[in-house]
Write an enzyme that holds these catalytic residues in place. Sequence first.
Site: not given
Length: 249
Positions: A140, A144
């Site tokens: 994740y 990002k």
Amino acid sequence: MALGLARAGARVAIADIDAEGLAQTARELAGELAPGSPAPLARVTDIADAAAVEALFDAIDDDIGRLDILVNVPFAFPARVRPHELAAADWERMLAVNLTGYFLCCQAALRRMLAAGQGSIINIGSNAGESALGRGALPYGCTKAAVHQMTRELAVEYAGAGIRVNAILPAQTLTPGLRAHLETPRFRDHVLPRILAGLPQGRLLDPEDYVGPAVFLASDAARAVNGVLLPADGGNLAMNAGGSHTWPA
Ligand SMILES: NC(=O)c1ccc[n+]([C@@H]2O[C@H](COP(=O)([O-])OP(=O)(O)OC[C@H]3O[C@@H](n4cnc5c(N)ncnc54)[C@H](O)[C@@H]3O)[C@@H](O)[C@H]2O)c1
């Protein structure tokens, strides 16, 4: 943010892979509109699917006729496991949605904004892209961090064409998913205190907290704001702690 942008006067179209959640947001959105306004466009879309993204933007062309603002929000997080246990398919899915999906939507929006000579793109980043969170956040966080870099590259690439590209970086937010976790003693007693230790306002963020930054970045009030990663995190990144918390023993 969809509701907030509508309240600020934008004509909003929404898309999500989850038909039920999308229909719920569409109902709430319709409630923000003046009586007699056309129903907002709400289209089930997998943003990792290039053809579906193109069809979505074509539908926006037909429905609204112009595109001034894009807000990229979705994310997939199929598995929160330690990196050495992560299945390749889950890694690929996170890249496909959280990075490629954002890029496909940016591309589709840019083509339209270039023709119009103006536009504002807002990518939703994360504190997890600027600091390491642990707790299985690696894939994740990687996506990002890449979205943050994509934001800066696009901002520079298209500044001369009147298009601005910025990102809002939330921190741990009281979403329905997190609300469900709060019911479990393990989360409430062990994980939540560690999260709150990284939130100097002493509270989880609220989805409403992102409306002001989104309306600002979308508006002419932010005409010189370009390529910015704007934390809306209550001071999380300023602590340089990122809410860092390891796996509970
Ligand atoms: N909630 C937090 O604590 C937090 C913290 C930092 C950043 N963020 C960021 O905020 C944004 C929203 O997060 P959220 O907590 O509201 O999550 P959420 O799960 O409530 O919303 C994500 C949405 O993305 C949709 N989605 C998933 N895959 C999709 C796909 N392939 N195509 C289209 N839609 C898809 C889901 O159906 C869901 O509605 C994300 O970008 C997330 O990274 C959230």
